[in-house]
Design a protein around this motif. Structure first.
Motif, PDB file in Angstrom:
ATOM      1  N   LEU A  12       5.679   4.281   2.117  1.00 51.86           N
ATOM      2  CA  LEU A  12       6.253   5.498   2.700  1.00 51.86           C
ATOM      3  C   LEU A  12       6.862   5.221   4.077  1.00 51.86           C
ATOM      4  N   LEU A  13       6.131   4.484   4.906  1.00 47.85           N
ATOM      5  CA  LEU A  13       6.631   4.212   6.258  1.00 47.85           C
ATOM      6  C   LEU A  13       7.951   3.456   6.219  1.00 47.85           C
ATOM      7  N   ARG A  14       8.150   2.639   5.209  1.00 45.76           N
ATOM      8  CA  ARG A  14       9.395   1.884   5.094  1.00 45.76           C
ATOM      9  C   ARG A  14      10.568   2.768   4.661  1.00 45.76           C
ATOM     10  N   ARG A  15      10.284   4.005   4.309  1.00 47.12           N
ATOM     11  CA  ARG A  15      11.356   4.919   3.908  1.00 47.12           C
ATOM     12  C   ARG A  15      11.736   5.888   5.015  1.00 47.12           C
ATOM     13  N   LEU A  16      11.166   5.706   6.192  1.00 48.83           N
ATOM     14  CA  LEU A  16      11.428   6.650   7.282  1.00 48.83           C
ATOM     15  C   LEU A  16      12.904   6.704   7.677  1.00 48.83           C
ATOM     16  N   ASP A  17      13.574   5.558   7.660  1.00 47.30           N
ATOM     17  CA  ASP A  17      14.961   5.526   8.109  1.00 47.30           C
ATOM     18  C   ASP A  17      15.850   6.429   7.266  1.00 47.30           C
ATOM     19  N   THR A  18      15.557   6.507   5.975  1.00 47.59           N
ATOM     20  CA  THR A  18      16.370   7.349   5.090  1.00 47.59           C
ATOM     21  C   THR A  18      15.697   8.691   4.803  1.00 47.59           C
ATOM     22  N   THR A  78       0.843  -1.188   0.000  1.00 51.84           N
ATOM     23  CA  THR A  78       0.000   0.000   0.000  1.00 51.84           C
ATOM     24  C   THR A  78       0.879   1.240   0.000  1.00 51.84           C
ATOM     25  N   SER A  79       0.301   2.341  -0.443  1.00 54.21           N
ATOM     26  CA  SER A  79       1.084   3.575  -0.536  1.00 54.21           C
ATOM     27  C   SER A  79       1.653   3.981   0.822  1.00 54.21           C
ATOM     28  N   THR A  84      -2.276   6.110   7.115  1.00 58.52           N
ATOM     29  CA  THR A  84      -3.459   5.953   6.276  1.00 58.52           C
ATOM     30  C   THR A  84      -3.092   6.175   4.807  1.00 58.52           C
ATOM     31  N   PRO A  85      -3.475   5.272   3.908  1.00 59.82           N
ATOM     32  CA  PRO A  85      -3.226   5.518   2.478  1.00 59.82           C
ATOM     33  C   PRO A  85      -3.934   6.788   2.016  1.00 59.82           C
ATOM     34  N   LEU A  86      -3.217   7.609   1.284  1.00 59.36           N
ATOM     35  CA  LEU A  86      -3.757   8.902   0.838  1.00 59.36           C
ATOM     36  C   LEU A  86      -3.080   9.265  -0.475  1.00 59.36           C
ATOM     37  N   GLY A  87      -3.884   9.557  -1.476  1.00 58.66           N
ATOM     38  CA  GLY A  87      -3.342   9.925  -2.780  1.00 58.66           C
ATOM     39  C   GLY A  87      -3.954  11.205  -3.290  1.00 58.66           C
ATOM     40  N   GLY A  88      -3.254  11.883  -4.172  1.00 56.84           N
ATOM     41  CA  GLY A  88      -3.755  13.121  -4.761  1.00 56.84           C
ATOM     42  C   GLY A  88      -3.543  13.127  -6.261  1.00 56.84           C
ATOM     43  N   GLU A  89      -4.556  13.618  -6.996  1.00 59.28           N
ATOM     44  CA  GLU A  89      -4.477  13.649  -8.454  1.00 59.28           C
ATOM     45  C   GLU A  89      -5.089  14.936  -8.992  1.00 59.28           C
ATOM     46  N   ASP A  90      -4.654  15.320 -10.170  1.00 57.00           N
ATOM     47  CA  ASP A  90      -5.140  16.536 -10.811  1.00 57.00           C
ATOM     48  C   ASP A  90      -6.580  16.326 -11.273  1.00 57.00           C
ATOM     49  N   ASN A 140      -4.614   1.578  -3.931  1.00 54.27           N
ATOM     50  CA  ASN A 140      -3.829   2.796  -3.671  1.00 54.27           C
ATOM     51  C   ASN A 140      -2.335   2.546  -3.873  1.00 54.27           C
ATOM     52  N   TRP A 141      -2.033   1.652  -4.796  1.00 54.86           N
ATOM     53  CA  TRP A 141      -0.635   1.248  -4.996  1.00 54.86           C
ATOM     54  C   TRP A 141       0.120   2.178  -5.938  1.00 54.86           C
TER      55      TRP A 141
END
Length: 236
Positions: A94-100, A89-90, A121-127, A178-179
Motif C-alpha cells: 500500500l505504501l508503495r502506491r502513495l504516489d498514485t 507485506t500488505s 502496520t499490516p492490517l487485513g479484514g475478512e468476512d 499478511n500477503w
C-alpha cells in the motif's frame, strides 16, 4: 463461525512454531459487528485522503522499507523463505502506491487500509461469517487449500511448506502472514460482521497495538455508527 462471537474469538490462537520464528509477534484481533458495507463514499474518501497525508509525512521522502516496522516484516518474511522484493507485506504494498493514490475499494476496506498506512502496520479484514471453525496462525504443511483467482477464474493453490499462514478448518484464509487473502472470506458488499487482524513486530509495542486497534474502531465507526466490537490480543 460460531453463533457465539466471543467464544469464537476466544478460540483463535497462534501456533508455537510461529512464535519460535518471531517471539516478538503479536496480533490484535478486532471482531466487528453491525457494519454497513457498500461502495466507497465521502466518508471513506475522507479517511483515505487523511491517511495518505499522514503516511507521506511518516515516510518523509524515504522508501517504505526504511521504516523500522516495515523492515522488521521484511526480515520476518525472509525467515520462512519468502522474498520481500517479490512478496511484499500488505502495508508495504500500500505504501508503495502513495504516489498514485491508494485504491478505493469499498467503505470497509477503505477504512482499514487508511489505518494500515497511517500506522505503517499490516492490517487485513475478512468476512467472519464465512469462517469455518476458529482462525489460527500456523506454519503450513503445504497440503492446505487456498482459494484464489487466476486469470480472472477461481483457482486453488497450496502454500509452501513452512510458510506462515492464517487458516480455519476449511483451508488457508491468508497466505504469507499478511500477503494475500483468500477468495472465500473476502469482504463483500453484504458483509456485516468482520474479523480484522492487526499484525505487529518489534519495535511496535503492546501500547502501539492498543492505539492501532482504537484507531481502527474509530475508522469503522465513522462508516458504521452502530458498530459493536470485541478485541483480543494474541502474544507469546
Amino acid at each position: 463461525m460460531s453463533d457465539d462471537p466471543r467464544s469464537w474469538l476466544d478460540l483463535a490462537h497462534v501456533d508455537d512454531a510461529v512464535f519460535e520464528l518471531r517471539p516478538d509477534y503479536r496480533a490484535l484481533l478486532v471482531l466487528a459487528d453491525g457494519l454497513r458495507p457498500g461502495p466507497s463514499d465521502d466518508v471513506s474518501e475522507k479517511l483515505l485522503a487523511h491517511a495518505e497525508q499522514q503516511a507521506r509525512e511518516l515516510l518523509d521522502g524515504g522508501a517504505p522499507e526504511e521504516l523500522p516496522h516495515v523492515a522488521a516484516w521484511r526480515d520476518a518474511f525472509r525467515a520462512f523463505g519468502a522474498k520481500p522484493q517479490r512478496t511484499r507485506t500488505s502495508v508495504e504494498a500500500l505504501l508503495r502506491r502513495l504516489d498514485t493514490g491508494l485504491p478505493r475499494v469499498d467503505r470497509l476496506t477503505d477504512a482499514y487500509n487508511a489505518v494500515s498506512v497511517s500506522r505503517a502496520t499490516p492490517l487485513g479484514g475478512e468476512d467472519a461469517d464465512r469462517y469455518r471453525g476458529p482462525l489460527r496462525l500456523v506454519r503450513a504443511t503445504g497440503e492446505e487449500e487456498f482459494e484464489t483467482t487466476r486469470s480472472g477464474e477461481p483457482a486453488v493453490e497450496h502454500p509452501s511448506p513452512g510458510e506462515v499462514v492464517w487458516r480455519d478448518d476449511a483451508g488457508v484464509t491468508c497466505r504469507r502472514w499478511n500477503w494475500r487473502q483468500c477468495l472465500r472470506t473476502r469482504l463483500t458488499e453484504s458483509t456485516t460482521r468482520a474479523i480484522f487482524i492487526i499484525d505487529m513486530l518489534a519495535p511496535m509495542t503492546g501500547a502501539d497495538a492498543a492505539a492501532t486497534g482504537d484507531a481502527l474502531i474509530d475508522a469503522l465507526r465513522a462508516t458504521s455508527p452502530d458498530l459493536r466490537a470485541d478485541v483480543r490480543l494474541l502474544a507469546k
